[in-house]
Design a protein around this motif. Structure first.
Motif, PDB file in Angstrom:
ATOM      1  N   ALA A  85     -13.091  -2.538  -0.295  1.00 28.45           N
ATOM      2  CA  ALA A  85     -12.632  -2.118   0.975  1.00 28.45           C
ATOM      3  C   ALA A  85     -10.810  -2.132  -0.435  1.00 28.45           C
ATOM      4  O   ALA A  85     -10.093  -1.633  -0.092  1.00 28.45           O
ATOM      5  N   ALA A  86     -11.134  -2.701  -1.281  1.00 30.61           N
ATOM      6  CA  ALA A  86      -9.868  -2.760  -2.650  1.00 30.61           C
ATOM      7  C   ALA A  86      -9.480  -1.518  -3.049  1.00 30.61           C
ATOM      8  O   ALA A  86      -8.889  -0.974  -3.135  1.00 30.61           O
ATOM      9  N   ALA A  89      -8.392   1.113  -0.537  1.00 30.85           N
ATOM     10  CA  ALA A  89      -6.890   0.502  -0.382  1.00 30.85           C
ATOM     11  C   ALA A  89      -5.932   0.547  -1.980  1.00 30.85           C
ATOM     12  O   ALA A  89      -4.856   0.388  -1.980  1.00 30.85           O
ATOM     13  N   GLY A  90      -6.494   1.381  -3.165  1.00 26.20           N
ATOM     14  CA  GLY A  90      -5.887   1.240  -4.003  1.00 26.20           C
ATOM     15  C   GLY A  90      -5.711  -0.026  -4.770  1.00 26.20           C
ATOM     16  O   GLY A  90      -4.821   0.586  -5.583  1.00 26.20           O
ATOM     17  N   LEU A  91      -6.516  -0.607  -4.903  1.00 25.90           N
ATOM     18  CA  LEU A  91      -6.296  -2.019  -5.706  1.00 25.90           C
ATOM     19  C   LEU A  91      -7.095  -2.616  -6.282  1.00 25.90           C
ATOM     20  O   LEU A  91      -8.455  -1.731  -7.012  1.00 25.90           O
ATOM     21  N   GLY A  92      -6.724  -2.882  -7.239  1.00 28.99           N
ATOM     22  CA  GLY A  92      -8.678  -3.066  -8.642  1.00 28.99           C
ATOM     23  C   GLY A  92      -8.953  -4.442  -8.491  1.00 28.99           C
ATOM     24  O   GLY A  92      -8.550  -5.236  -7.478  1.00 28.99           O
ATOM     25  N   TYR A  93      -9.953  -4.342  -9.128  1.00 32.87           N
ATOM     26  CA  TYR A  93     -10.938  -5.193  -8.604  1.00 32.87           C
ATOM     27  C   TYR A  93     -12.068  -5.647  -9.609  1.00 32.87           C
ATOM     28  O   TYR A  93     -12.591  -4.762 -10.532  1.00 32.87           O
ATOM     29  N   ALA A  94     -11.866  -7.114  -9.354  1.00 33.45           N
ATOM     30  CA  ALA A  94     -13.359  -7.392 -10.872  1.00 33.45           C
ATOM     31  C   ALA A  94     -14.089  -8.092 -10.199  1.00 33.45           C
ATOM     32  O   ALA A  94     -13.722  -9.254  -9.919  1.00 33.45           O
TER      33      ALA A  94
END
Length: 170
Positions: A85-86, A89-94
């Motif tokens: 999902a991140a 949506a164009g979000l970074g994820y760690a």
């Protein structure tokens, strides 16, 4: 009619002063998300759902850090679902899960790298926000005064005073 804001409460466009939802009504907020602002760059929360990611983006977050190991609770979404999902949506994820093995120097280093590598506000989540706050606090040791770390965490509702001895180490 605007309602009074409580300390630490986030509204659209509030994430760290970044305005990710410039046209959103200032009273619009998710009833399911309980976000707590540590400072202008980092907020924490309990478990999020994949459908919360759009709201997080609208609030101005650019990176999500998952501090919860998969499988802690039967109703918990897999980290891969939040990551998908991140990314959509164009979000970074760690993924930096803090489980029963406890805090390690690697987890602290990974947290520091994720926070420093983000070009905007970061949401860190676990079950309640405590593990996320702990990793944030330890990742700031040596860079931020101990009193500031403890105060910022306390203003968000987390007591990190038990870490004072560790926060003074570099």
């Amino acid at each position: 009619m605007m309602t009074a804001r409580r300390r630490g409460e986030l509204h659209p466009g509030d994430a760290g002063g970044y305005n990710g939802a410039a046209n959103a009504h200032p009273d619009t907020r998710s009833s399911a998300l309980e976000l707590k602002r540590i400072n202008d760059h980092v907020s924490v929360s309990g478990q999020i759902q994949p459908e919360d990611v759009a709201t997080l983006k609208a609030l101005g977050f650019v990176t999500i850090v998952n501090n919860r190991p998969d499988g802690e609770a039967p109703d918990q979404p897999a980290g891969a679902e939040i990551e998908a999902a991140a990314k959509a949506a164009g979000l970074g994820y760690a993924a930096i899960p803090l489980g029963r093995e406890g805090v390690t120097p690697d987890l602290v280093r990974e947290t520091k790298a994720a926070l420093e590598g983000s070009d905007g506000p970061v949401l860190c989540y676990c079950r309640s926000g405590t593990r996320s706050t702990t990793l944030w606090a330890l990742s700031q040791a040596g860079d931020v005064p101990v009193e500031d770390i403890i105060t910022q965490a306390a203003e968000a509702g987390y007591d990190m005073s038990h870490l004072a001895g560790h926060l003074g180490r570099t």
